[in-house]
Motif scaffolding. Structure first.
Motif, short mmCIF file in Angstrom:
data_model
loop_
_atom_site.label_atom_id
_atom_site.label_comp_id
_atom_site.label_asym_id
_atom_site.label_seq_id
_atom_site.Cartn_x
_atom_site.Cartn_y
_atom_site.Cartn_z
N GLY A 1 54.83 44.26 28.34
CA GLY A 1 54.87 44.02 29.71
C GLY A 1 53.60 44.17 30.49
N ALA A 2 52.80 44.99 29.98
CA ALA A 2 51.37 44.93 30.45
C ALA A 2 50.70 43.74 30.25
CB ALA A 2 50.58 46.15 29.79
N GLY A 3 51.03 42.98 28.92
CA GLY A 3 50.10 41.96 28.79
C GLY A 3 50.35 40.69 30.00
N ALA A 4 51.45 40.75 30.62
CA ALA A 4 51.67 39.73 31.75
C ALA A 4 51.05 40.37 32.99
CB ALA A 4 53.29 39.72 31.60
N VAL A 5 50.68 41.60 33.04
CA VAL A 5 50.62 42.07 34.67
C VAL A 5 49.00 41.87 34.84
CG1 VAL A 5 50.23 44.01 35.71
CG2 VAL A 5 52.32 43.64 34.37
N LEU A 6 48.20 42.35 34.12
CA LEU A 6 46.61 42.31 34.39
C LEU A 6 46.16 40.81 34.45
CD1 LEU A 6 44.05 43.79 35.06
CD2 LEU A 6 43.58 43.79 32.74
N PRO A 7 46.54 39.87 33.62
CA PRO A 7 45.58 38.48 33.70
C PRO A 7 46.48 37.73 34.76
CG PRO A 7 47.22 38.85 31.61
CD PRO A 7 46.97 40.21 32.21
N MET A 8 47.62 37.95 35.20
CA MET A 8 48.46 37.45 36.17
C MET A 8 47.83 37.86 37.64
SD MET A 8 50.42 35.12 35.25
CE MET A 8 49.06 34.83 33.94
N ALA A 9 47.54 39.21 37.45
CA ALA A 9 46.98 39.85 38.84
C ALA A 9 45.83 38.97 39.14
CB ALA A 9 46.73 41.38 38.76
N ILE A 10 44.94 38.84 38.12
CA ILE A 10 43.56 38.52 38.40
C ILE A 10 43.93 36.81 38.75
CG2 ILE A 10 41.27 37.89 37.33
CD1 ILE A 10 41.76 40.42 35.47
N THR A 11 44.71 36.22 37.91
CA THR A 11 44.76 34.74 38.16
C THR A 11 45.57 34.56 39.69
OG1 THR A 11 45.31 34.47 36.00
CG2 THR A 11 45.95 32.69 37.46
N ILE A 12 46.07 35.23 40.18
CA ILE A 12 46.94 35.07 41.67
C ILE A 12 45.74 35.53 42.44
CG2 ILE A 12 48.26 36.58 43.14
CD1 ILE A 12 50.30 36.72 40.91
N ALA A 13 44.77 36.34 42.31
CA ALA A 13 43.72 36.57 43.31
C ALA A 13 42.82 35.41 43.10
CB ALA A 13 42.78 37.84 42.80
N GLY A 14 42.83 34.67 41.91
CA GLY A 14 41.85 33.63 42.08
C GLY A 14 42.30 32.44 42.59
N ASP A 15 43.84 32.23 42.75
CA ASP A 15 44.76 31.35 43.30
C ASP A 15 44.41 31.61 44.73
OD1 ASP A 15 45.42 29.84 41.06
OD2 ASP A 15 47.52 31.25 41.13
N ILE A 16 44.59 32.71 45.57
CA ILE A 16 44.92 32.62 46.84
C ILE A 16 43.70 33.07 47.72
CG2 ILE A 16 47.32 33.45 46.64
CD1 ILE A 16 46.48 36.42 46.86
N TYR A 17 42.46 33.24 46.82
CA TYR A 17 41.32 33.64 47.53
C TYR A 17 40.20 32.42 47.18
CZ TYR A 17 42.92 37.94 48.85
OH TYR A 17 43.72 39.20 49.52
N THR A 18 39.05 32.29 48.01
CA THR A 18 38.22 31.13 47.72
C THR A 18 37.07 31.81 46.80
OG1 THR A 18 36.74 31.78 49.50
CG2 THR A 18 38.69 30.02 50.05
N VAL A 19 36.25 30.93 46.35
CA VAL A 19 35.02 31.23 45.54
C VAL A 19 34.36 32.48 46.26
CG1 VAL A 19 32.89 30.77 44.56
CG2 VAL A 19 35.17 28.99 44.29
N ALA A 20 34.05 32.35 47.60
CA ALA A 20 33.46 33.20 48.31
C ALA A 20 33.86 34.71 48.35
CB ALA A 20 32.93 32.69 49.71
N GLU A 21 35.26 34.54 48.52
CA GLU A 21 36.03 35.82 48.76
C GLU A 21 36.36 36.48 47.46
OE1 GLU A 21 38.99 34.07 52.68
OE2 GLU A 21 39.22 33.72 50.40
N ARG A 22 36.51 35.87 46.38
CA ARG A 22 36.74 36.55 45.25
C ARG A 22 36.03 37.66 44.63
NH1 ARG A 22 37.88 31.07 41.88
NH2 ARG A 22 39.34 30.05 43.19
N ALA A 23 34.75 37.72 44.92
CA ALA A 23 34.00 38.88 44.41
C ALA A 23 34.33 40.22 45.12
CB ALA A 23 32.62 38.93 44.69
N LYS A 24 34.84 40.07 46.42
CA LYS A 24 35.42 41.23 46.98
C LYS A 24 36.72 41.66 46.58
CE LYS A 24 35.49 43.31 51.59
NZ LYS A 24 35.53 43.02 53.15
N THR A 25 37.50 40.58 46.50
CA THR A 25 38.91 41.29 45.93
C THR A 25 38.90 41.64 44.46
OG1 THR A 25 39.26 38.73 45.28
CG2 THR A 25 39.97 39.60 47.42
#
Length: 478
Positions: A114-138
């Motif tokens: 279950g954990a194998g799906a959680v962390l990469p998806m959390a990081i991928t979703i952050a990459g989807d909904i935030y711009t390049v400039a915003e991603r460092a903060k998130t």
């Protein structure tokens, strides 16, 4: 989801909170058992088997990441992360009611899946909904969760074991997981165009089995069995053969679970190699710094843990600030700066190993954490930003998986170096001089790994963010 505010009160705020909660669940579960082992063994028995509680969780998590990553690029991120949290919570209930050590180990494996799906998806979703400039903060927010978890996890484990029951270590996940699911269901909108896909079942099976054998051999070699034992040789040999078969299958698959073509892109290849190095360096420090301090000058586990926690303090600070750097000087220069700092920190640690000092170790770890934050976050964002939505899951998953592989390989190499020093000792508790010698050798190897990672950073394509693909937002429902 186009508001410019990155904070928690923005339209995307509830999603970010959900991602932080799910990340915290996975991160805490990696460390929370450490202080509860005596209580678990007293209740269930199986002292010889308890190391598997850690290994099987990390193994199941690592080998499932590439498969979830590929599925997320075809089915969408939302169903995958919800599935992962659901499996994680069901496994947590089963762990909490486990009646024997073998049962608890089996349920920990399910929890890792279950954990194998959680962390990469959390990081991928952050990459989807935030711009390049915003991603460092998130990404800094997500990194801060890891930092807090490294301290909170063992503390909670001790509190539950002493005042309640070790079973609450798992039951506490339920309300937090339910909150994350509710926030994602209520706030995360994603529209994926339905398409007919040909699932790469054979490739997925070969990948999971081969990597399970290879990572297991690396984790347990020199620990559960000797390197030259039939178990070790067999696991490496069979794992290697199956991995070769996987590469052959992937070249012919219509929709490969791991598209090998992405490694022809220099940015993806170099950031993957950097992630390997980061995993090895991180494992070398987290595994041997406490042993070094406790075994040489006899400090308490609490003090050695606080010295190591300096690393997880520096990491999110620099990760959050890295956006300003890579927007001005580029991803490659930021990564080189970070790796230079890591090299300096690891050399300081290796050079002073013969004169143990909590202060010097804490400073070295803090500096290493500052460097790591300037390497791990910008290189991940660079890789994400170089591809479109349809490949971002695979690219993120590959980056996360390579860090896991680097950690496993690091454990094997550093363990072999340390065991070579301890081999001649007949005492169950090695003398301080032996611990010092082993730690010095390990820290030197960590410094060499850092220098090798610098080479990968130098090989990154040179350029600023404008040379990368503009961020493509996640498909959203109307």
């Amino acid at each position: 989801m186009a508001d410019s505010n990155v904070g928690f009160r923005s339209e995307r705020g509830p999603i970010l909170i959900a991602l932080m909660v799910t990340t915290g669940l996975v991160a805490i579960e990696s460390t929370i058992l450490a202080t509860a082992v005596p209580s678990i063994v007293d209740d269930l028995g199986g002292f010889a088997e308890f190391p598997w509680l850690f290994s099987v969780y990390l193994l199941a998590q690592a080998v499932s990441v590439p498969i979830y990553a590929k599925l997320s690029d075809t089915l969408g991120r939302k169903p995958i992360i919800l599935f992962g949290v659901g499996v994680f919570l069901v496994a947590s209930i089963l762990c909490g009611v486990a009646w024997s050590m073998p049962a608890l180990i089996a349920f920990r494996a399910l929890q890792g899946l279950g954990a194998g799906a959680v962390l990469p998806m959390a990081i991928t979703i952050a990459g989807d909904i935030y711009t390049v400039a915003e991603r460092a903060k998130t990404q800094g927010y997500l990194a801060s969760v890891w930092a807090a978890s490294s301290v909170v996890g063992p503390t909670l484990g001790g509190v539950f074991s002493e005042f309640l029951s070790w079973r609450w270590i798992f039951f506490v996940n339920l309300p937090l997981g339910a909150l994350a699911i509710w926030l994602l269901v209520a706030n995360f909108r994603e529209k994926v165009v339905p398409q007919r896909h040909k699932v790469d079942y054979l490739g997925s099976l070969l990948l999971m089995v081969s990597l399970s054998l290879l990572i297991l051999a690396a984790l347990e070699g020199g620990q559960a069995w000797a390197w030259n034992s039939p178990q070790s040789i067999g696991a490496f040999a069979i794992g290697g053969i199956l991995l070769a078969a996987f590469f052959a299958v992937e070249r012919r698959a219509a929709e490969p679970v791991l598209p090998l073509g992405i490694f022809r892109r220099r940015l993806i290849l170099t950031t993957t190699l950097i992630s390997l190095g980061v995993g090895a360096i991180l494992m070398g420090l987290t595994s041997y710094v406490p042993t070094y301090l406790e075994g040489t000058i006899g400090v308490s586990p609490l003090v050695s843990g606080l010295a190591l926690a300096a690393l997880t303090l520096g990491w999110p600070i620099s990760a959050t600030l890295s956006g300003r750097l890579y927007l001005n000087i580029g991803f490659r220069s930021t990564a080189l700066l970070g790796m230079t700092i890591v090299v300096a920190a690891t050399i300081l640690l290796a050079a002073t190993a013969s004169t143990p000092s909590v202060a010097i170790v804490a400073v070295s770890c803090f500096i290493a954490g500052l460097g790591m934050g300037l390497v791990a976050t910008p290189t991940l964002i660079a890789a994400q930003s170089s591809v479109q939505w349809s490949e971002r899951g695979v690219v993120t998953g590959t980056n996360m998986f390579s860090r896991s592989v680097g950690s496993a390989v690091g454990v094997a190499i550093f363990g072999a170096l340390a065991n070579a020093i301890f081999a001649g000792s007949t005492s169950e508790v090695p003398a301080p001089a032996l611990v010092e010698a082993a730690s010095s050798r390990v820290f030197t190897a960590v410094a060499i790994a850092a220098v090798a990672t610098v080479a990968a950073a130098i090989a990154m394509p040179n350029g600023h963010t404008e040379h990368l693909t503009n961020v493509e937002p996640a498909p959203s429902e109307s």
